[in-house]
Design a protein around this motif. Structure first.
Motif, short mmCIF file in Angstrom:
data_model
loop_
_atom_site.label_atom_id
_atom_site.label_comp_id
_atom_site.label_asym_id
_atom_site.label_seq_id
_atom_site.Cartn_x
_atom_site.Cartn_y
_atom_site.Cartn_z
N ILE A 1 1.73 -0.25 -3.45
CA ILE A 1 1.93 -0.93 -2.17
C ILE A 1 0.63 -0.92 -1.36
CG2 ILE A 1 3.17 -0.81 0.02
CD1 ILE A 1 5.59 0.17 -1.48
N ALA B 1 -1.53 -3.60 -2.80
CA ALA B 1 -1.05 -4.94 -2.43
C ALA B 1 -1.35 -5.24 -0.97
CB ALA B 1 0.45 -5.04 -2.70
N ARG B 2 -1.22 -4.23 -0.11
CA ARG B 2 -1.53 -4.43 1.31
C ARG B 2 -3.02 -4.71 1.50
NH1 ARG B 2 -0.25 0.33 3.06
NH2 ARG B 2 1.98 -0.12 3.17
N GLU C 1 2.71 -8.71 -2.00
CA GLU C 1 3.04 -7.42 -1.38
C GLU C 1 4.54 -7.23 -1.28
OE1 GLU C 1 2.28 -4.93 2.79
OE2 GLU C 1 1.39 -6.91 2.51
#
Length: 421
Positions: free
Chosen positions: A42, A45-46, A128
């Motif tokens: 995560i 992805a952020r 995301e």
């Protein structure tokens, strides 16, 4: 090393050393929240989404004014060879120039670049969201597997204990001449089967706990029972509409198509001229003869139009058009896949619920049958083999019930991931 010691070592090795280990994750919601904070996927992805947003600002900057300051300074000796009667002298040549430019017309290059960057940001945000959904489903599955394997270990431990007792009683009856040696052999075979199943369940438990710890950074202790299913679409049509509007994989494909179309517009803009306003100021000292001085200021308009590029622009246009066609085909593939997966997931939720109900009924009936057969065997109405079979069937039914509970909640969250909730 005992099995309990091995399990402890595995669980201690799984989480990163710099992660504080809370005492327990008591509910599924807490486990999911911990996974959202813990998962490096995560975070990556952020970061990708933030980088995509930065590219939007970069693309906008192509249409804004720019200012460039350049300069130089040196040291040397200049000898004009008596020209104009100037003697040789040591000089310090230096120059500085400030240029300010403002694009006035770019043929659509800037707007195409901004549109392409926006599409890239949309794709990154969808990525995301998809990563978060995948982590949620994986965490729910890991949570269910921990509970299921814990229940399996307990059931197989009970089964081993029952088989040991049955074997003991069979040996006593054989010694007393009340039963054949076949009963002893059958009891020993079923005991060995139960022991093998127990060791397999313990191995699965170690893997499940390690997976849970890796996803959440938590020690899987005292997990609460599987909760009720979350709110789901009431009908298949509602689920399909939600998936078509919110599915992150489909959103990524659509964003890629938008980016390809913007790229095609940008490629065609290369055939058009660019026009910009500029203002320049310059100062020069000691460059051509000792004590040389010059200051200048200029403003005006510059235009540039590439009339021949050796086929590079036309090739880029062809390439971008092909990219649009490919992206459009991928969108159609993604839509079909989302529909197929949503239909399958929606049916999977219903099937999992029905299977859970049936498994619960089966486990209850098998337990009742086992208890009845146990009494009948005790009074000599049934052979011992029937009790061995009943014990095995009751345990298998209870294991299936535990798996059905986990499968039901996992199926629900898979559907939620597909419809973008």
């Amino acid at each position: 090393m005992t099995l309990k010691q091995a399990i402890s070592l595995v669980l201690l090795a799984c989480p990163p050393a710099n992660v504080a280990m809370p005492a327990q994750a008591t509910t599924l919601e807490e486990a999911v929240a911990a996974a959202m904070d813990h998962a490096p996927e995560i975070e990556a992805a952020r970061a990708d989404a933030d980088a995509a947003d930065a590219r939007i600002r970069e693309a906008r900057g192509q249409g804004l004014p720019s200012a460039t300051l350049s300069g130089m300074i040196g040291y040397g000796r200049l000898d004009p060879q008596g020209f104009f009667g100037l003697p040789a002298a040591n000089v310090t040549p230096r120059a500085a120039q400030l240029t300010i430019e403002q694009p006035l017309y770019t043929g659509g290059r800037v707007s195409a670049g901004i549109a392409q960057a926006r599409a890239g940001s949309k794709a990154a945000r969808a990525g995301e969201t998809m990563t978060r959904s995948q982590i949620v489903v994986a965490t729910v599955q890991a949570y269910g597997e921990v509970l299921t394997t814990h229940r399996m270990v307990a059931l197989y431990e009970q089964m081993v204990a029952q088989m040991e007792e049955i074997q003991r009683q069979a040996r006593l009856r054989f010694k007393a001449g009340e039963s054949p040696n076949t009963d002893v052999a059958q009891a020993a075979a079923r005991l060995a089967e139960a022991q093998a199943a127990l060791e397999g369940a313990r191995s699965f438990a170690v893997s499940a706990q390690a997976r849970f710890a890796n996803l959440t950074g938590l020690t899987p202790q005292d997990l609460q029972p599987i909760p009720a299913s979350p709110a789901l679409p009431a009908t298949l049509d509602e689920a399909l509409d939600s998936a078509r509007a919110n599915n992150p994989a489909l959103a990524q494909a659509e964003a890629a198509l938008d980016a390809a179309r913007a790229g095609a517009r940008g490629a065609r803009a290369e055939r058009l001229p660019t026009i910009g306003a500029f203002a320049e100021g310059a100062t020069v000292r000691d460059q051509f003869f000792p004590d040389y001085r010059s200051d200048a200021a200029t403003f005006g308009v510059r235009a540039r139009w590439q009339l021949f590029s050796g086929g590079r622009v036309s090739a880029r246009i062809t390439e971008s058009d092909s990219a649009v066609k490919a992206a459009d085909a991928r969108v159609r593939v993604a839509r079909a896949a989302v529909d197929e997966q949503t239909i399958s997931a929606f049916q999977g939720v219903r099937s999992a619920s029905l299977v859970e109900t049936a498994a619960t009924q089966q486990a209850l009936a098998a337990a009742q049958a086992r208890d009845s057969i146990r009494h009948e065997v005790r009074v000599g109405m049934r052979p011992q083999l029937d009790l061995l079979d009943a014990e095995r069937e009751a345990t298998a039914a209870a294991v299936n019930e535990a798996k059905a509970h986990s499968d039901r909640i996992v199926a629900a969250h898979r559907l939620l991931a597909l419809i973008g909730r």
